[in-house]
Write a protein that holds these residues in place. Structure first.
Motif, PDB file in Angstrom:
ATOM      1  N   VAL A   1       0.858  -1.185   0.000  1.00 11.58           N
ATOM      2  CA  VAL A   1       0.000   0.000   0.000  1.00 11.58           C
ATOM      3  C   VAL A   1       0.894   1.234   0.000  1.00 11.58           C
ATOM      4  O   VAL A   1       1.553   1.505   1.003  1.00 11.58           O
ATOM      5  CB  VAL A   1      -0.918   0.041   1.245  1.00 11.58           C
ATOM      6  CG1 VAL A   1      -1.828   1.270   1.194  1.00 11.58           C
ATOM      7  CG2 VAL A   1      -1.747  -1.241   1.355  1.00 11.58           C
ATOM      8  N   PRO A   2       0.979   1.974  -1.114  1.00  7.37           N
ATOM      9  CA  PRO A   2       0.384   1.671  -2.421  1.00  7.37           C
ATOM     10  C   PRO A   2       1.149   0.554  -3.135  1.00  7.37           C
ATOM     11  O   PRO A   2       2.283   0.249  -2.779  1.00  7.37           O
ATOM     12  CB  PRO A   2       0.504   2.992  -3.175  1.00  7.37           C
ATOM     13  CG  PRO A   2       1.684   3.676  -2.558  1.00  7.37           C
ATOM     14  CD  PRO A   2       1.687   3.272  -1.118  1.00  7.37           C
ATOM     15  N   PHE A   3       0.501  -0.004  -4.165  1.00  5.11           N
ATOM     16  CA  PHE A   3       1.072  -1.117  -4.902  1.00  5.11           C
ATOM     17  C   PHE A   3       1.842  -0.618  -6.117  1.00  5.11           C
ATOM     18  O   PHE A   3       1.426   0.320  -6.795  1.00  5.11           O
ATOM     19  CB  PHE A   3      -0.046  -2.058  -5.364  1.00  5.11           C
ATOM     20  CG  PHE A   3       0.430  -3.268  -6.115  1.00  5.11           C
ATOM     21  CD1 PHE A   3       0.884  -4.385  -5.440  1.00  5.11           C
ATOM     22  CD2 PHE A   3       0.425  -3.283  -7.506  1.00  5.11           C
ATOM     23  CE1 PHE A   3       1.326  -5.505  -6.128  1.00  5.11           C
ATOM     24  CE2 PHE A   3       0.861  -4.397  -8.200  1.00  5.11           C
ATOM     25  CZ  PHE A   3       1.319  -5.509  -7.513  1.00  5.11           C
TER      26      PHE A   3
ATOM     27  N   HIS B   1       2.764  11.672   3.853  1.00  5.57           N
ATOM     28  CA  HIS B   1       2.293  10.564   3.016  1.00  5.57           C
ATOM     29  C   HIS B   1       0.771  10.465   3.157  1.00  5.57           C
ATOM     30  O   HIS B   1       0.231  10.670   4.238  1.00  5.57           O
ATOM     31  CB  HIS B   1       2.942   9.259   3.474  1.00  5.57           C
ATOM     32  CG  HIS B   1       2.859   8.147   2.476  1.00  5.57           C
ATOM     33  ND1 HIS B   1       1.672   7.522   2.154  1.00  5.57           N
ATOM     34  CD2 HIS B   1       3.818   7.545   1.718  1.00  5.57           C
ATOM     35  CE1 HIS B   1       1.901   6.586   1.248  1.00  5.57           C
ATOM     36  NE2 HIS B   1       3.190   6.580   0.961  1.00  5.57           N
ATOM     37  N   PRO B   2       0.042  10.147   2.081  1.00  4.59           N
ATOM     38  CA  PRO B   2      -1.413  10.002   2.216  1.00  4.59           C
ATOM     39  C   PRO B   2      -1.817   8.930   3.228  1.00  4.59           C
ATOM     40  O   PRO B   2      -2.844   9.053   3.887  1.00  4.59           O
ATOM     41  CB  PRO B   2      -1.862   9.604   0.801  1.00  4.59           C
ATOM     42  CG  PRO B   2      -0.799  10.118  -0.104  1.00  4.59           C
ATOM     43  CD  PRO B   2       0.482  10.017   0.679  1.00  4.59           C
ATOM     44  N   VAL B   3      -0.994   7.878   3.356  1.00  2.95           N
ATOM     45  CA  VAL B   3      -1.279   6.816   4.319  1.00  2.95           C
ATOM     46  C   VAL B   3      -0.723   7.219   5.675  1.00  2.95           C
ATOM     47  O   VAL B   3       0.427   7.651   5.792  1.00  2.95           O
ATOM     48  CB  VAL B   3      -0.664   5.475   3.872  1.00  2.95           C
ATOM     49  CG1 VAL B   3      -0.882   4.396   4.928  1.00  2.95           C
ATOM     50  CG2 VAL B   3      -1.256   5.035   2.525  1.00  2.95           C
TER      51      VAL B   3
ATOM     52  N   GLN C   1       3.662   7.781  -8.266  1.00  6.99           N
ATOM     53  CA  GLN C   1       4.200   9.098  -7.920  1.00  6.99           C
ATOM     54  C   GLN C   1       3.939   9.434  -6.469  1.00  6.99           C
ATOM     55  O   GLN C   1       4.511  10.387  -5.932  1.00  6.99           O
ATOM     56  CB  GLN C   1       3.580  10.160  -8.831  1.00  6.99           C
ATOM     57  CG  GLN C   1       3.948  10.010 -10.296  1.00  6.99           C
ATOM     58  CD  GLN C   1       3.309  11.069 -11.174  1.00  6.99           C
ATOM     59  OE1 GLN C   1       2.337  11.710 -10.795  1.00  6.99           O
ATOM     60  NE2 GLN C   1       3.868  11.255 -12.352  1.00  6.99           N
ATOM     61  N   ILE C   2       3.097   8.634  -5.816  1.00  7.99           N
ATOM     62  CA  ILE C   2       2.725   8.883  -4.428  1.00  7.99           C
ATOM     63  C   ILE C   2       3.852   8.517  -3.475  1.00  7.99           C
ATOM     64  O   ILE C   2       4.066   9.167  -2.447  1.00  7.99           O
ATOM     65  CB  ILE C   2       1.462   8.074  -4.070  1.00  7.99           C
ATOM     66  CG1 ILE C   2       0.302   8.477  -4.983  1.00  7.99           C
ATOM     67  CG2 ILE C   2       1.073   8.243  -2.611  1.00  7.99           C
ATOM     68  CD1 ILE C   2      -0.827   7.476  -4.994  1.00  7.99           C
ATOM     69  N   ASP C   3       4.594   7.471  -3.827  1.00 10.33           N
ATOM     70  CA  ASP C   3       5.550   6.867  -2.906  1.00 10.33           C
ATOM     71  C   ASP C   3       6.778   6.429  -3.700  1.00 10.33           C
ATOM     72  O   ASP C   3       6.654   5.661  -4.654  1.00 10.33           O
ATOM     73  CB  ASP C   3       4.889   5.655  -2.239  1.00 10.33           C
ATOM     74  CG  ASP C   3       5.663   5.106  -1.058  1.00 10.33           C
ATOM     75  OD1 ASP C   3       6.908   5.021  -1.154  1.00 10.33           O
ATOM     76  OD2 ASP C   3       5.028   4.752  -0.051  1.00 10.33           O
ATOM     77  N   PRO C   4       7.972   6.901  -3.354  1.00 10.59           N
ATOM     78  CA  PRO C   4       9.158   6.546  -4.141  1.00 10.59           C
ATOM     79  C   PRO C   4       9.564   5.086  -4.034  1.00 10.59           C
ATOM     80  O   PRO C   4      10.294   4.583  -4.883  1.00 10.59           O
ATOM     81  CB  PRO C   4      10.251   7.451  -3.558  1.00 10.59           C
ATOM     82  CG  PRO C   4       9.797   7.758  -2.171  1.00 10.59           C
ATOM     83  CD  PRO C   4       8.299   7.821  -2.245  1.00 10.59           C
ATOM     84  N   GLY C   5       9.091   4.375  -3.019  1.00 10.68           N
ATOM     85  CA  GLY C   5       9.452   2.971  -2.844  1.00 10.68           C
ATOM     86  C   GLY C   5       8.544   2.071  -3.658  1.00 10.68           C
ATOM     87  O   GLY C   5       7.316   2.186  -3.579  1.00 10.68           O
TER      88      GLY C   5
END
Length: 318
Positions: free
Chosen positions: A69-71, A109-111, A75-79
């Motif tokens: 999460v995210p999968f 982070h959105p999460v 662009q949301i998460d660099p990992g």
């Protein structure tokens, strides 16, 4: 492998702080029989791999099962596969046959937080999982689950038994250039007839498939389960999930097709990855794809929960 040991009367496993990954799962099938369904990378004990921080943590510990999460790449998460796939999780509870872990995401982070419970089912060769997602903002994110199952050595002895699906599609770009053989972006309705680049159809219904080394396909609108029937071992492993949470499923076939570090041509596994995503790349969402079910909506501060299960049985004829 460092982590917490999960044990119950019909199985055992190890859960690592990194990624809250479930590794080395073994089911007791009774009558002295057992099955260990997951693939595990050969480099878990290699210091030169484990100490290489240029490699993502989930890659250093590749194998087993974890949640993303995210999968994929976003662009949301660099990992790749999200912050939680590579972060150290905290132990909330280590009870009898149950492990509960949590991961706080960085500010911005959105999460906000992930929680994961893993429970061995008493009296059953089965393990049940729950995943909770809490976000800071209203958002829609691609999400997925990522178990990697063993591929047997003998060609065509692992039979895939998916629930009904609407259509299948090969990854829309060359997945591993010069290695992948499935026809880029091609559609199919049956696992046993998938087009290749040379025009000859191949079966993905019985693996390992000769000549396939690195492939990725998506089963769109799959009805929430796939079973793996292993003729040689005489076992069936069943993976079941909520199709409302994960309406599609990726099949990642890796038969020693990756030669870069740490792979070095020595990893074999079958990823069965339920997703609310279009493959593992959000940049593939162009006009050729339906956007239905390619992300999961979340409301700020409201916990979102899902459950899934992996179980095993001995075949009656074994």
């Amino acid at each position: 492998m460092q982590g917490w040991t999960l044990t119950w009367d019909r199985g055992r496993a190890v859960v690592t702080p990194a990624g809250a990954m479930l590794h080395h799962l073994t089911f007791d099938l009774g009558n002295g029989r057992s099955v260990a369904p997951f693939a595990e990378a050969a480099w878990h004990d290699e210091p030169e791999i484990q100490g290489d921080e240029t490699l993502a943590q989930h890659l250093r510990l590749l194998g087993g099962e974890w949640a993303c999460v995210p999968f994929g790449t976003t662009q949301i998460d660099p990992g790749h596969h999200g912050y939680g796939s590579n972060a150290e999780w905290e132990l909330v509870e280590d009870g009898e046959g149950t492990i509960h872990l949590a991961c706080a995401f960085p500010a911005g982070h959105p999460v906000e937080r992930l929680e994961r419970r893993i429970r061995g089912v008493p009296g059953k060769a089965a393990v049940e999982f729950s995943l909770r997602v809490v976000t800071r903002i209203d958002c829609a994110l691609p999400i997925g689950l990522h178990p990697i199952f063993k591929l047997p050595e003998t060609t065509g002895t692992l039979h895939l038994e998916p629930a009904p699906f609407e259509r299948g599609q090969v990854f829309p770009e060359p997945f591993q250039p010069g290695v992948s053989r499935l026809a880029t972006g091609s559609l199919f309705s049956r696992l046993d007839a998938v087009d290749t680049l040379d025009g000859e159809p191949v079966s993905l219904a019985a693996l390992p498939a000769p000549g396939l080394f690195e492939e990725l396909v998506q089963l769109w609108k799959l009805e929430g389960s796939i079973a793996l029937r292993d003729e040689t071992a005489g076992t069936r492993v069943r993976f079941e999930w909520d199709k409302g949470a994960f309406p599609h499923c990726l099949l990642w076939i890796s038969q020693a097709g990756r030669t870069a570090k740490p792979w070095n041509g020595r990893f074999r596994g079958l990823g069965i990855e339920p997703v609310a995503s279009a493959f593992d790349r959000t940049d593939l969402l162009d006009g050729s794809f339906s956007r239905e079910g390619v992300s999961q909506p979340f409301r700020a501060g409201e916990p979102w929960d899902t459950r899934y299960r992996i179980s095993a049985e001995a075949l009656a004829s074994a």
